[in-house]
Write an enzyme that holds these catalytic residues in place. Structure first.
Site, PDB file in Angstrom:
ATOM      1  N   LYS A  22       0.836  -1.211   0.000  1.00  0.00           N
ATOM      2  CA  LYS A  22       0.000   0.000   0.000  1.00  0.00           C
ATOM      3  C   LYS A  22       0.869   1.259   0.000  1.00  0.00           C
ATOM      4  O   LYS A  22       0.627   2.195  -0.764  1.00  0.00           O
ATOM      5  CB  LYS A  22      -0.917   0.013   1.237  1.00  0.00           C
ATOM      6  CG  LYS A  22      -1.524   1.379   1.532  1.00  0.00           C
ATOM      7  CD  LYS A  22      -2.306   1.422   2.825  1.00  0.00           C
ATOM      8  CE  LYS A  22      -1.492   1.594   4.070  1.00  0.00           C
ATOM      9  NZ  LYS A  22      -1.226   2.996   4.494  1.00  0.00           N
ATOM     10  N   ASN A  23       1.870   1.281   0.875  1.00  0.00           N
ATOM     11  CA  ASN A  23       2.655   2.510   1.032  1.00  0.00           C
ATOM     12  C   ASN A  23       3.631   2.742  -0.120  1.00  0.00           C
ATOM     13  O   ASN A  23       4.230   3.814  -0.211  1.00  0.00           O
ATOM     14  CB  ASN A  23       3.378   2.514   2.379  1.00  0.00           C
ATOM     15  CG  ASN A  23       2.397   2.743   3.518  1.00  0.00           C
ATOM     16  OD1 ASN A  23       1.247   3.109   3.273  1.00  0.00           O
ATOM     17  ND2 ASN A  23       2.840   2.516   4.739  1.00  0.00           N
ATOM     18  N   ARG A  92      -3.981  11.010   4.948  1.00  0.00           N
ATOM     19  CA  ARG A  92      -2.877  11.974   4.912  1.00  0.00           C
ATOM     20  C   ARG A  92      -1.983  11.851   3.689  1.00  0.00           C
ATOM     21  O   ARG A  92      -1.377  12.828   3.241  1.00  0.00           O
ATOM     22  CB  ARG A  92      -1.958  11.671   6.093  1.00  0.00           C
ATOM     23  CG  ARG A  92      -2.039  12.551   7.214  1.00  0.00           C
ATOM     24  CD  ARG A  92      -2.197  11.709   8.453  1.00  0.00           C
ATOM     25  NE  ARG A  92      -3.519  12.008   8.909  1.00  0.00           N
ATOM     26  CZ  ARG A  92      -3.793  13.121   9.506  1.00  0.00           C
ATOM     27  NH1 ARG A  92      -2.866  13.970   9.802  1.00  0.00           N
ATOM     28  NH2 ARG A  92      -5.028  13.382   9.830  1.00  0.00           N
ATOM     29  N   CYS A 116      -4.318  13.398  13.954  1.00  0.00           N
ATOM     30  CA  CYS A 116      -4.540  12.024  13.496  1.00  0.00           C
ATOM     31  C   CYS A 116      -4.483  11.113  14.715  1.00  0.00           C
ATOM     32  O   CYS A 116      -3.934  11.489  15.749  1.00  0.00           O
ATOM     33  CB  CYS A 116      -3.443  11.700  12.498  1.00  0.00           C
ATOM     34  SG  CYS A 116      -3.050   9.990  12.247  1.00  0.00           S
ATOM     35  N   ARG A 121       1.577  14.441  12.994  1.00  0.00           N
ATOM     36  CA  ARG A 121       1.831  14.206  11.575  1.00  0.00           C
ATOM     37  C   ARG A 121       1.756  15.459  10.694  1.00  0.00           C
ATOM     38  O   ARG A 121       0.961  15.525   9.744  1.00  0.00           O
ATOM     39  CB  ARG A 121       0.900  13.113  11.045  1.00  0.00           C
ATOM     40  CG  ARG A 121       0.999  11.845  11.870  1.00  0.00           C
ATOM     41  CD  ARG A 121       0.295  10.698  11.248  1.00  0.00           C
ATOM     42  NE  ARG A 121       0.959  10.214  10.058  1.00  0.00           N
ATOM     43  CZ  ARG A 121       0.445   9.303   9.249  1.00  0.00           C
ATOM     44  NH1 ARG A 121      -0.730   8.796   9.499  1.00  0.00           N
ATOM     45  NH2 ARG A 121       1.100   8.903   8.185  1.00  0.00           N
ATOM     46  N   ASP A 306       5.091   0.562  11.964  1.00  0.00           N
ATOM     47  CA  ASP A 306       3.855  -0.042  11.453  1.00  0.00           C
ATOM     48  C   ASP A 306       3.688  -1.501  11.889  1.00  0.00           C
ATOM     49  O   ASP A 306       2.660  -2.121  11.584  1.00  0.00           O
ATOM     50  CB  ASP A 306       3.795   0.050   9.923  1.00  0.00           C
ATOM     51  CG  ASP A 306       3.617   1.483   9.448  1.00  0.00           C
ATOM     52  OD1 ASP A 306       3.298   2.356  10.267  1.00  0.00           O
ATOM     53  OD2 ASP A 306       3.796   1.728   8.230  1.00  0.00           O
ATOM     54  N   ARG A 398      -8.468  -0.131   5.234  1.00  0.00           N
ATOM     55  CA  ARG A 398      -7.649   0.917   4.585  1.00  0.00           C
ATOM     56  C   ARG A 398      -6.355   0.326   4.034  1.00  0.00           C
ATOM     57  O   ARG A 398      -5.808   0.839   3.057  1.00  0.00           O
ATOM     58  CB  ARG A 398      -7.273   2.005   5.587  1.00  0.00           C
ATOM     59  CG  ARG A 398      -8.432   2.852   6.022  1.00  0.00           C
ATOM     60  CD  ARG A 398      -7.959   3.980   6.883  1.00  0.00           C
ATOM     61  NE  ARG A 398      -6.991   4.808   6.168  1.00  0.00           N
ATOM     62  CZ  ARG A 398      -6.478   5.931   6.636  1.00  0.00           C
ATOM     63  NH1 ARG A 398      -6.825   6.348   7.832  1.00  0.00           N
ATOM     64  NH2 ARG A 398      -5.612   6.620   5.929  1.00  0.00           N
TER      65      ARG A 398
HETATM   66  C1  EPZ Z   1       4.714   6.898   6.274  1.00  0.00           C
HETATM   67  O1  EPZ Z   1       3.977   7.977   6.817  1.00  0.00           O
HETATM   68  C2  EPZ Z   1       3.751   5.751   6.144  1.00  0.00           C
HETATM   69  N1  EPZ Z   1       2.665   6.129   5.240  1.00  0.00           N
HETATM   70  C3  EPZ Z   1       3.217   5.372   7.520  1.00  0.00           C
HETATM   71  O2  EPZ Z   1       2.403   4.239   7.355  1.00  0.00           O
HETATM   72  C4  EPZ Z   1       4.391   5.023   8.441  1.00  0.00           C
HETATM   73  O3  EPZ Z   1       3.916   4.776   9.745  1.00  0.00           O
HETATM   74  C5  EPZ Z   1       5.387   6.178   8.472  1.00  0.00           C
HETATM   75  O4  EPZ Z   1       5.795   6.529   7.121  1.00  0.00           O
HETATM   76  C6  EPZ Z   1       6.639   5.871   9.264  1.00  0.00           C
HETATM   77  O5  EPZ Z   1       7.267   4.743   8.740  1.00  0.00           O
HETATM   78  C7  EPZ Z   1       2.854   6.060   3.932  1.00  0.00           C
HETATM   79  O6  EPZ Z   1       3.904   5.688   3.433  1.00  0.00           O
HETATM   80  C8  EPZ Z   1       1.709   6.428   3.064  1.00  0.00           C
HETATM   81  P1  EPZ Z   1       6.850  10.247   8.201  1.00  0.00           P
HETATM   82  P2  EPZ Z   1       4.585   9.439   6.777  1.00  0.00           P
HETATM   83  O7  EPZ Z   1       6.731  11.517   7.435  1.00  0.00           O
HETATM   84  O8  EPZ Z   1       5.439   9.598   5.600  1.00  0.00           O
HETATM   85  C9  EPZ Z   1       7.343  13.599  11.549  1.00  0.00           C
HETATM   86  C10 EPZ Z   1       0.555   2.802   7.927  1.00  0.00           C
HETATM   87  O9  EPZ Z   1       0.055   2.267   8.950  1.00  0.00           O
HETATM   88  N2  EPZ Z   1       7.205  14.559  10.441  1.00  0.00           N
HETATM   89  O10 EPZ Z   1       7.988   9.356   7.886  1.00  0.00           O
HETATM   90  O11 EPZ Z   1       3.450  10.376   6.977  1.00  0.00           O
HETATM   91  C11 EPZ Z   1       6.070  12.806  11.776  1.00  0.00           C
HETATM   92  O12 EPZ Z   1       5.143  13.515  12.560  1.00  0.00           O
HETATM   93  C12 EPZ Z   1       1.194   4.140   8.058  1.00  0.00           C
HETATM   94  O13 EPZ Z   1       0.533   2.291   6.806  1.00  0.00           O
HETATM   95  C13 EPZ Z   1       7.362  15.905  10.684  1.00  0.00           C
HETATM   96  O14 EPZ Z   1       7.615  16.327  11.821  1.00  0.00           O
HETATM   97  O15 EPZ Z   1       5.491   9.431   8.072  1.00  0.00           O
HETATM   98  C14 EPZ Z   1       6.599  11.555  12.417  1.00  0.00           C
HETATM   99  O16 EPZ Z   1       6.787  11.765  13.766  1.00  0.00           O
HETATM  100  C15 EPZ Z   1       0.589   5.115   8.953  1.00  0.00           C
HETATM  101  N3  EPZ Z   1       7.200  16.774   9.641  1.00  0.00           N
HETATM  102  C16 EPZ Z   1       7.937  11.353  11.722  1.00  0.00           C
HETATM  103  O17 EPZ Z   1       8.289  12.624  11.178  1.00  0.00           O
HETATM  104  C17 EPZ Z   1       6.934  16.357   8.370  1.00  0.00           C
HETATM  105  O18 EPZ Z   1       6.806  17.198   7.479  1.00  0.00           O
HETATM  106  C18 EPZ Z   1       7.954  10.343  10.599  1.00  0.00           C
HETATM  107  O19 EPZ Z   1       6.834  10.574   9.743  1.00  0.00           O
HETATM  108  C19 EPZ Z   1       6.791  14.991   8.140  1.00  0.00           C
HETATM  109  C20 EPZ Z   1       6.926  14.101   9.189  1.00  0.00           C
END
Ligand code: EPZ
Length: 418
Positions: A22-23, A92, A116, A121, A306, A398
């Site tokens: 999915k991701n 998101r 969320c 996020r 995850d 989802r």
């Molecule tokens: C991706 O989310 C995945 N989603 C998530 O999968 C996964 O949990 C996550 O990466 C971490 O591995 C997809 O790929 C569609 P991040 P993403 O940006 O990209 C902070 C699932 O269950 N951050 O790597 O949104 C954020 O808050 C899910 O399938 C900022 O501060 O995660 C977090 O603490 C849910 N500012 C950390 O970084 C930003 O601009 C990592 O988030 C972006 C992120």
């Protein structure tokens, strides 16, 4: 709202095949916005988040043709460069259209995601990167408006922290920028590399994906391509834990074992027998008593956030105290109180959960709060005595393609109640 009714106590047996990721599929679909030519993607999982992304692309101007798990996307022109709040609030990952839209047509309007279930996020790092590439950003009425009428320019982008979709979004913005972009402290997740592979097939020039420094030489235009999405490592990991928690004998087929190396190592330390009979298969056999093993979530190649909820369900059945530390998201323990309703002994202190086991779980009514939390409740239910009814399983739909059918074929007593 659908529910799952699960009667636990059956050791799972047999093969469980894995879908496309999915991701990985989500950014791949967004990447199709970068060209007017057809992009054909195979192994697209049939899950709700993918349907949401396709709806968004259709509104933007993409013609989407699906045939089984193959999807062909054509975007002759961008009709509406916008991701509205109605879609972004449900998913998101909609923000993944930001980079491609600015790259393709010089502007985008994308709703800010808001809070969320698992944490704040924000998308500030996506915005920071786009600004570095020369986009002008304006924030008003809950929306980000990005504009680069003269096109984007390559730049050095140093991420303050590792972001998966942020890295993907910026990579898609940079492929059509003038000159070189260097992404530092980039995410190394397999999904990022898969996107780089697709973009390369479309004519992009990318080096270093899978490492923390990605170099992109912008090109004038991208063309159509065909690409098969990598297997879903989180789905594979979930089924591996299902085999271990039920003391079964399950072969997870069509997976990439290296992608879940961190989980396999933890399962082996806990006493589960995990082997790799061939390149794309992992077999897990429940081997009597499990031992508690601590885990800390990290960016890839560390232990995936995850899989944290599912692993916590497993640790309720292990001897000793396991400390589960969540470092990626600040609120990703919503499954713990639900597991406690089933008899688990879990204490939460800040970002750590202390799981004392083994505890006999008993069936109960529980509520799914997010995608992976729901998966952990399914796993706990498979190990529990009696019937568990899980409410709000739309969360699980989802990201898992008919999980109940796959588990039932391996002997689980699970049914969907509509
Ligand atoms: C991706 O989310 C995945 N989603 C998530 O999968 C996964 O949990 C996550 O990466 C971490 O591995 C997809 O790929 C569609 P991040 P993403 O940006 O990209 C902070 C699932 O269950 N951050 O790597 O949104 C954020 O808050 C899910 O399938 C900022 O501060 O995660 C977090 O603490 C849910 N500012 C950390 O970084 C930003 O601009 C990592 O988030 C972006 C992120």
């Amino acid at each position: 709202m659908d529910k799952f009714a699960i009667t636990g106590g059956t050791a799972l047996q047999g093969e469980i095949p894995v879908n496309g990721s999915k991701n990985s599929a989500l950014p791949a679909l967004a990447a199709a916005l970068l060209t007017a030519e057809p992009v054909t993607l195979r192994r697209i999982p049939r899950v709700r988040d993918i349907r949401t992304m396709q709806r968004l692309l259709v509104d933007i101007g993409t013609k989407v043709d699906a045939d089984g798990d193959t999807v062909t996307l054509r975007t002759p022109r961008i009709v509406c460069a916008e991701a509205p709040y109605e879609l972004v609030k449900t998913m998101r990952a909609s923000s993944l259209v930001l980079g491609p839209l600015v790259a393709r047509c010089g502007r985008a309007r994308v709703s800010l995601p808001g809070g969320c279930a698992i944490g704040a996020r924000p998308i500030n790092l996506h915005i920071f990167g786009l600004e570095k590439l020369g986009a002008r950003i304006n924030q008003a009425h809950g929306y980000i408006e990005a504009e680069a009428a003269e096109g984007l320019r390559g730049a050095m982008v140093q991420f303050d922290r590792i972001t998966v979709t942020g890295t993907e979004d910026l990579m898609m913005a940079a492929v059509l920028a003038k000159g070189e972009t260097v992404l530092r402290n980039a995410a190394r997740e397999p999904e990022v590399s898969d996107l780089a592979d697709l973009l390369t097939k479309m004519g992009a020039k990318i080096e270093g994906s899978g490492t923390s420094t990605i170099r992109i030489q912008g090109v004038e235009a991208l063309h159509g391509a065909e690409h098969a999405i990598i297997p879903d490592r989180i789905e594979a990991g979930t089924f591996l834990i299902a085999g271990a928690i039920t003391g079964g004998d399950v072969a997870i087929t069509g997976c990439v074992p290296e992608h879940i190396g961190a989980l396999v190592s933890k399962l082996q330390q806990a006493g589960a027998d995990v082997t790799q009979p061939d390149a794309g298969t992992l077999r897990v056999r429940g081997a009597g008593r499990l031992r508690s093993v601590d885990v800390t979530t990290e960016e890839y190649p560390g232990f995936a956030t995850d899989l944290q909820a599912q692993y916590m369900a497993l640790m309720t059945q292990a001897e000793g105290i396991a400390i589960v530390t969540e470092t990626i998201f600040e609120n990703r323990f919503m499954h713990a109180p639900e597991l406690a309703r089933m008899g688990a002994n879990i204490r939460i202190e800040g970002r750590q959960a202390m799981v004392a086991g083994p505890r006999e779980l008993t069936g109960a009514g529980v509520i799914a709060s997010d995608l992976r939390a729901s998966a952990s409740l399914v796993l706990a239910a498979l190990a529990a005595r009696g019937e568990t009814v899980i409410d709000r399983v739309y969360h699980i739909d989802r990201g898992y393609d008919r999980i109940e059918e796959k588990l039932a074929r391996a002997g689980a007593k699970i049914r969907r109640v509509e």
